[in-house]
Design a protein around this motif. Structure first.
Motif, PDB file in Angstrom:
ATOM      1  N   ASP A 190       2.177   6.613  -6.966  1.00 55.18           N
ATOM      2  CA  ASP A 190       1.177   7.564  -7.504  1.00 55.18           C
ATOM      3  C   ASP A 190       1.690   9.005  -7.429  1.00 55.18           C
ATOM      4  OD1 ASP A 190      -0.611   5.573  -8.111  1.00 55.18           O
ATOM      5  OD2 ASP A 190      -1.738   5.734  -6.231  1.00 55.18           O
ATOM      6  N   TYR A 191       2.245   9.356  -6.278  1.00 51.76           N
ATOM      7  CA  TYR A 191       2.752  10.715  -6.106  1.00 51.76           C
ATOM      8  C   TYR A 191       3.944  10.963  -7.054  1.00 51.76           C
ATOM      9  CZ  TYR A 191       4.437  14.944  -3.760  1.00 51.76           C
ATOM     10  OH  TYR A 191       4.845  16.225  -3.483  1.00 51.76           O
ATOM     11  N   LYS A 194      11.242   7.945   0.615  1.00 51.83           N
ATOM     12  CA  LYS A 194      10.094   7.045   0.792  1.00 51.83           C
ATOM     13  C   LYS A 194      10.346   5.695   0.113  1.00 51.83           C
ATOM     14  CE  LYS A 194       6.325  10.336   1.532  1.00 51.83           C
ATOM     15  NZ  LYS A 194       4.994  10.793   1.089  1.00 51.83           N
ATOM     16  N   HIS A 222       0.839  -1.208   0.000  1.00 53.43           N
ATOM     17  CA  HIS A 222       0.000   0.000   0.000  1.00 53.43           C
ATOM     18  C   HIS A 222       0.874   1.258   0.000  1.00 53.43           C
ATOM     19  CE1 HIS A 222      -3.420   2.580   0.748  1.00 53.43           C
ATOM     20  NE2 HIS A 222      -2.813   3.090   1.831  1.00 53.43           N
ATOM     21  N   SER A 223       1.926   1.264   0.808  1.00 52.67           N
ATOM     22  CA  SER A 223       2.829   2.410   0.870  1.00 52.67           C
ATOM     23  C   SER A 223       3.557   2.609  -0.461  1.00 52.67           C
ATOM     24  CB  SER A 223       3.837   2.204   2.004  1.00 52.67           C
ATOM     25  OG  SER A 223       4.784   3.250   2.037  1.00 52.67           O
ATOM     26  N   GLN A 232       2.453   1.790  -3.414  1.00 51.93           N
ATOM     27  CA  GLN A 232       1.514   2.318  -4.405  1.00 51.93           C
ATOM     28  C   GLN A 232       1.280   3.820  -4.199  1.00 51.93           C
ATOM     29  OE1 GLN A 232      -1.628  -0.755  -3.769  1.00 51.93           O
ATOM     30  NE2 GLN A 232      -1.514  -1.024  -6.004  1.00 51.93           N
ATOM     31  N   GLN A 233       1.174   4.230  -2.952  1.00 51.73           N
ATOM     32  CA  GLN A 233       0.982   5.656  -2.661  1.00 51.73           C
ATOM     33  C   GLN A 233       2.188   6.478  -3.156  1.00 51.73           C
ATOM     34  OE1 GLN A 233       0.193   5.759   1.627  1.00 51.73           O
ATOM     35  NE2 GLN A 233      -1.939   6.324   1.205  1.00 51.73           N
ATOM     36  N   THR A 234       3.385   5.971  -2.840  1.00 49.29           N
ATOM     37  CA  THR A 234       4.603   6.673  -3.251  1.00 49.29           C
ATOM     38  C   THR A 234       4.701   6.712  -4.781  1.00 49.29           C
ATOM     39  OG1 THR A 234       5.700   5.834  -1.259  1.00 49.29           O
ATOM     40  CG2 THR A 234       7.108   6.776  -2.971  1.00 49.29           C
TER      41      THR A 234
END
Length: 575
Positions: free
Chosen positions: A77-78, A107, A70-71, A73-75
């Motif tokens: 996307d940004y 990150k 999850h982390s 994927q967030q990184t």
């Protein structure tokens, strides 16, 4: 089942997103150095995720892995948002963008560390019961896909398994490529990263891992098409390091790898450049030649033999003391060391008069002849090698030939012609043939020593090569008048020769028959020889060949006829 599909989908999405970001980063022209650092982290994360087997997925049972994915994927996307801003030059300020990219890098670095720590943790694989079961080895009729799946599973264990799991996977990999050969090796070499993992294992401080990796590399080095791949990725340097600091088994396996690598002389420079020649000389010159270490010494000597095919390397090893070292090894009690050292001496002497002289000055001929002494404990194989080395060393050297007389070389050769195993008898026959081709002086000496009766025995040997060598040797010996007289003293010799001459056309027989006819021709110039040829019941074999226009047979018949005519004239005048 739904959770498993969701887990598969999430992992695939994360992998796809990372791959797209890595690809996109190549097209960014601004802040390129920062994007390169980010891309390196992304690629490392991708490498771990792609190595995870299908059984391990983010799920409620794998909450830590789910959180990391999850982390990531967030990184990602940004990062994509920032990447498009850089491509479109739509960011508000350079300093702010640089700061944002630094944050992204940190990150991804954290994600990578968390992921690496998880997959290398003690309980990770134990908590994934499905993966704890090793994929079964495919059967003999397995498809390419089955084999690829199995090897890929082993590769996963190489990359992310704990130490014991890595070792078990290496054992399985070595076993399957040893037993199944190129079929498995070819598929394994196509998998991205496998050779680099093996290279990493060669540098491992864990002896068991290093030794198992060496076993695998030794198998792969046996295939020419893959040997070059291993050399290309830098396999030589770690092999040399193992030679210098590895375990006894590691050193032995390393020399076996280097033996295969240096079979191609193009790789000799690479081995020498990494200090391989010096390391090998140190092994050969060290202790352990007379015990279990003799196998290692023999192998090291064999690698050196391959290396000195390059003249510059030959000069180096000679300057470093290779000649006295190899002569010392010939005297050792270990057969492997003896044989390899003899081979090494022969190759060093080949085509280099200066080196040949150094070997002679160091007592090389004396030591090699001593190997042939029937009272010594050397094996037949060592004696065969020694005969060949002596012939190579002493060719075209009058001084060396005189040394052979002094050291009893002829007596030893005669002994093995009379009483030796088949293989060493044939080697002795070749040595006798070489010896009588050197000078008339040796032909006379061999005749006086009793070589001819022993060589006659080989004229009807089972081996065609032995028959031909024996006939050629006798043909050379009976050129000497003294040997002609000695040969015909045995009433059976001439009759036996004529009996062996086959008057019928026979493929492959003409070469041996030519030598036999040459012997008969020489004997026809000797009074006793002529009488015995004419009185033989097998003279018809020669006459038949003469009728068939065989030139040598026609010359013999003509010679015998003219002598008959002269005898008749003398008889008339004295009547």
């Amino acid at each position: 089942m739904v959770e498993e599909i969701t887990g598969n989908l999430r992992l695939r999405q994360a992998t796809d997103q990372l791959s797209s970001l890595s690809l996109l980063s190549h097209s960014i022209k601004v802040f390129s150095s920062k994007w390169k650092l980010i891309r390196n982290k992304v690629d490392q994360i991708l490498s771990i995720l792609s190595s995870l087997p299908p059984q391990i997925q983010p799920s409620p049972e794998n909450l830590t892995l789910s959180a990391i994915i999850h982390s990531i994927q967030q990184t990602t996307d940004y990062s994509n948002t920032l990447a498009h801003k850089c491509i479109q030059h739509s960011y508000t300020g350079k300093l702010l963008m640089q700061s944002d990219l630094d944050i992204i890098f940190v990150k991804f670095d954290n994600n990578l560390n968390s992921l690496s720590e998880l997959v290398n943790s003690d309980g990770f694989f134990l908590s994934n019961a499905n993966y704890a079961i090793v994929v079964s080895r495919p059967g003999p009729a397995a498809s390419r896909d089955d084999i690829k799946f199995y090897v890929k599973d082993l590769l996963c264990r190489f990359k992310i398994g704990r130490l014991e799991m890595k070792k078990q996977a290496l054992v399985s990999f070595t076993q399957v490529i040893q037993e199944e050969g190129e079929r498995y090796v070819k598929i394994a070499m196509e998998l991205d990263g496998l050779v680099h993992v093996l290279l990493k294992f060669l540098n491992s401080k864990e002896v068991g891992i290093q030794e198992e990796a060496l076993k695998s590399v030794a198998v792969i080095c046996g295939f020419d098409s893959y040997k070059s791949v291993l050399v290309g990725i830098g396999i030589v340097a770690p092999l040399i390091r193992v030679l210098e600091t590895g375990s006894d088994l590691g050193k032995e396996l390393s020399t076996r790898c280097l033996m295969k690598v240096t079979a191609n002389s193009d790789n000799a420079w690479s081995v020498s450049a990494h200090g391989g020649a010096s390391a090998l000389l140190k092994i050969c010159g060290g202790s352990g030649c007379d015990d279990a270490g003799g196998e290692l010494v023999g192998l090291a000597c064999g690698v050196l033999r391959n290396l000195i095919g390059v003249d510059e390397i030959k000069r180096f090893v000679v300057d470093e003391g290779a000649i006295p070292m190899s002569i010392k090894l010939v005297r050792s009690k270990n057969e492997a060391s003896q044989i390899s050292a003899i081979d090494f001496i022969e190759v060093m002497a080949s085509g280099n008069e200066y080196v040949r002289g150094l070997i002679v000055n160091e007592g090389g001929i004396r030591v090699l002849v001593r190997v042939l002494d029937p009272k010594s404990s050397y094996s037949s194989k060592a004696r065969e090698k020694s005969m060949r080395a002596i012939m190579s060393l002493c060719s075209d050297s009058i001084g060396c030939m005189n040394s052979l007389k002094t050291y009893g070389f002829m007596d030893h050769i005669l002994h093995f012609l009379h009483d030796g195993e088949v293989s060493i008898q044939e080697s002795a026959l070749r040595a006798a043939s070489w010896l009588c081709g050197t000078s008339d002086e040796f032909k006379k000496a061999m005749g006086d020593a009793g070589f001819m009766p022993e060589i006659v025995k080989f004229l009807d040997a089972k081996s065609f090569e032995a028959r031909e060598i024996a006939a050629e040797t006798l043909s050379n010996m009976v050129v000497v008048p003294r040997n002609q007289k000695r040969f015909v003293q045995n009433d059976q010799n001439v009759n036996f020769l004529l009996q062996l001459i086959d008057p019928t056309p026979s493929e492959g027989n003409s070469g041996n028959r030519k030598h036999l006819l040459s012997i008969i021709m020489s004997l026809s110039f000797c009074n006793d020889g002529r009488k015995k040829i004419i009185s033989s019941g097998y003279l018809k074999n020669i006459e038949k060949l003469a009728e068939d226009q065989v030139l040598d047979a026609k010359k013999i018949v003509r010679n015998l006829s003219s002598n008959r005519f002269r005898s008749m004239i003398r008889g008339i005048w004295h009547s």
